[in-house]
Scaffold this motif. Structure first.
Motif, mmCIF file in Angstrom:
data_model
loop_
_atom_site.group_PDB
_atom_site.id
_atom_site.type_symbol
_atom_site.label_atom_id
_atom_site.label_comp_id
_atom_site.label_asym_id
_atom_site.label_seq_id
_atom_site.Cartn_x
_atom_site.Cartn_y
_atom_site.Cartn_z
ATOM 1 N N CYS A 90 0.843 -1.206 0.000
ATOM 2 C CA CYS A 90 0.000 0.000 0.000
ATOM 3 C C CYS A 90 0.873 1.249 0.000
ATOM 4 O O CYS A 90 0.648 2.182 -0.783
ATOM 5 N N VAL A 91 1.853 1.256 0.872
ATOM 6 C CA VAL A 91 2.753 2.407 0.992
ATOM 7 C C VAL A 91 3.593 2.545 -0.279
ATOM 8 O O VAL A 91 3.824 3.658 -0.763
ATOM 9 N N ALA A 92 4.002 1.408 -0.850
ATOM 10 C CA ALA A 92 4.829 1.437 -2.064
ATOM 11 C C ALA A 92 4.081 2.026 -3.256
ATOM 12 O O ALA A 92 4.672 2.730 -4.081
ATOM 13 N N GLU A 93 2.772 1.756 -3.380
ATOM 14 C CA GLU A 93 2.027 2.254 -4.531
ATOM 15 C C GLU A 93 1.496 3.681 -4.335
ATOM 16 O O GLU A 93 1.060 4.310 -5.284
ATOM 17 N N MET A 94 1.523 4.183 -3.105
ATOM 18 C CA MET A 94 0.893 5.472 -2.815
ATOM 19 C C MET A 94 1.430 6.633 -3.665
ATOM 20 O O MET A 94 0.639 7.484 -4.091
ATOM 21 N N PRO A 95 2.740 6.710 -3.981
ATOM 22 C CA PRO A 95 3.176 7.799 -4.866
ATOM 23 C C PRO A 95 2.501 7.766 -6.238
ATOM 24 O O PRO A 95 2.207 8.814 -6.812
ATOM 25 N N THR A 96 2.205 6.568 -6.750
ATOM 26 C CA THR A 96 1.541 6.489 -8.061
ATOM 27 C C THR A 96 0.071 6.888 -7.953
ATOM 28 O O THR A 96 -0.486 7.446 -8.899
ATOM 29 N N LYS A 99 0.100 10.626 -8.017
ATOM 30 C CA LYS A 99 0.269 11.131 -9.396
ATOM 31 C C LYS A 99 -1.047 11.054 -10.174
ATOM 32 O O LYS A 99 -1.401 11.975 -10.908
ATOM 33 N N LEU A 100 -1.763 9.943 -10.003
ATOM 34 C CA LEU A 100 -3.055 9.799 -10.676
ATOM 35 C C LEU A 100 -4.035 10.844 -10.157
ATOM 36 O O LEU A 100 -4.751 11.483 -10.945
ATOM 37 N N TYR A 101 -4.066 11.031 -8.853
ATOM 38 C CA TYR A 101 -4.935 12.037 -8.251
ATOM 39 C C TYR A 101 -4.590 13.431 -8.788
ATOM 40 O O TYR A 101 -5.488 14.207 -9.138
ATOM 41 N N ASN A 131 4.955 12.461 3.891
ATOM 42 C CA ASN A 131 5.198 12.126 2.486
ATOM 43 C C ASN A 131 4.667 13.162 1.501
ATOM 44 O O ASN A 131 4.689 12.930 0.300
ATOM 45 N N SER A 132 4.174 14.287 2.019
ATOM 46 C CA SER A 132 3.639 15.378 1.188
ATOM 47 C C SER A 132 2.480 14.924 0.297
ATOM 48 O O SER A 132 2.371 15.352 -0.856
ATOM 49 N N TYR A 133 1.609 14.055 0.820
ATOM 50 C CA TYR A 133 0.444 13.599 0.072
ATOM 51 C C TYR A 133 -0.719 14.558 0.293
ATOM 52 O O TYR A 133 -0.966 15.015 1.405
ATOM 53 N N THR A 134 -1.423 14.841 -0.799
ATOM 54 C CA THR A 134 -2.611 15.702 -0.732
ATOM 55 C C THR A 134 -3.879 14.921 -1.089
ATOM 56 O O THR A 134 -4.908 15.516 -1.393
ATOM 57 N N ASP A 175 1.022 0.296 -10.392
ATOM 58 C CA ASP A 175 1.435 1.642 -10.803
ATOM 59 C C ASP A 175 0.194 2.337 -11.357
ATOM 60 O O ASP A 175 -0.142 2.206 -12.527
ATOM 61 N N TRP A 176 -0.487 3.072 -10.492
ATOM 62 C CA TRP A 176 -1.730 3.731 -10.870
ATOM 63 C C TRP A 176 -1.516 4.967 -11.728
ATOM 64 O O TRP A 176 -2.469 5.502 -12.296
ATOM 65 N N SER A 177 -0.280 5.414 -11.877
ATOM 66 C CA SER A 177 -0.016 6.582 -12.717
ATOM 67 C C SER A 177 0.220 6.205 -14.176
ATOM 68 O O SER A 177 0.407 7.070 -15.021
ATOM 69 N N ASP A 178 0.185 4.908 -14.478
ATOM 70 C CA ASP A 178 0.410 4.450 -15.844
ATOM 71 C C ASP A 178 -0.635 5.058 -16.785
ATOM 72 O O ASP A 178 -1.795 5.236 -16.410
ATOM 73 N N THR A 179 -0.219 5.352 -18.004
ATOM 74 C CA THR A 179 -1.123 5.998 -18.965
ATOM 75 C C THR A 179 -2.352 5.139 -19.277
ATOM 76 O O THR A 179 -3.415 5.667 -19.581
#
Length: 191
Positions: A90-96, A99-101, A131-134, A175-179
């Motif tokens: 969960c923590v590993a995917e959170m940056p992606t 990015k999607l958000y 982690n500077s998440y919004t 990787d939720w930021s994938d195109t």
């Protein structure tokens, strides 16, 4: 006259081969029919659902304590992620997810529900700040998650279409930021 015993031998040989072949085919046919009969005896009616669609509504709580329901978001594309600060994938995917958000945060037809299990609002706020998440973080209890959405593995992500039905579900990190994900959400939002 010498050829007659040979002819008798070959005639008997071919009769034996033909008889064996007929018996083999009949035996195989009988074996298959016996198997079918045994299986037929064990057949039971399938479990027919009482509803035509699974229940995917659930309640979640803002970090300020306000209760919400995902059904209130019908008419929008909803990205739901069940996660926890204690969960390594969960923590590993959170940056992606962030990015999607960021890609959709100004699109009023797309909503994010990042619902943490087993974390307090204070722990989530500390995690987000560190982690500077919004992201729009929420809490959820196991009792609030419908049985059809419980996989006992996290993270578990669901994307709802505007009709309120699940368009996609995924268990484990991604990787939720994938195109491909961006385009999928854009297509859902355009419907």
């Amino acid at each position: 006259m010498v050829t007659k015993p040979k002819t008798k031998f070959w005639k008997g040989f071919w009769v034996g081969i033909l008889t064996s072949a007929v018996l083999a085919v009949a035996g195989t046919y009988g074996f298959i029919k016996l198997g079918e009969a045994l299986v037929k005896k064990r057949l039971k009616a399938p479990v027919v659902p009482t509803r035509l669609k699974e229940e995917f509504d659930f309640k979640y709580t803002t970090l300020q304590g306000e209760e919400k329901h995902v059904s209130q978001l019908k008419g929008k594309v909803v990205f739901v992620n069940f996660w926890g600060t204690w969960c390594i994938p969960c923590v590993a995917e959170m940056p992606t997810v962030q990015k999607l958000y960021n890609r959709f945060k100004n699109d009023s037809s797309v909503v994010f529900v990042i619902a943490s299990r087993q974390d307090t609002p204070e722990k989530i706020n500390a995690f987000a700040k560190k982690n500077s998440y919004t992201l729009p973080f929420y809490t959820i209890t196991d009792e609030d998650i419908p049985a059809s959405m419980k996989f006992n593995q996290y993270p578990a992500t669901f994307i709802y279409g505007k009709d309120g039905n699940i368009a996609m579900k995924h268990v484990n990190g991604a990787d939720w930021s994938d195109t491909s994900v961006v385009h999928f959400i854009e297509r859902l939002a355009a419907m």
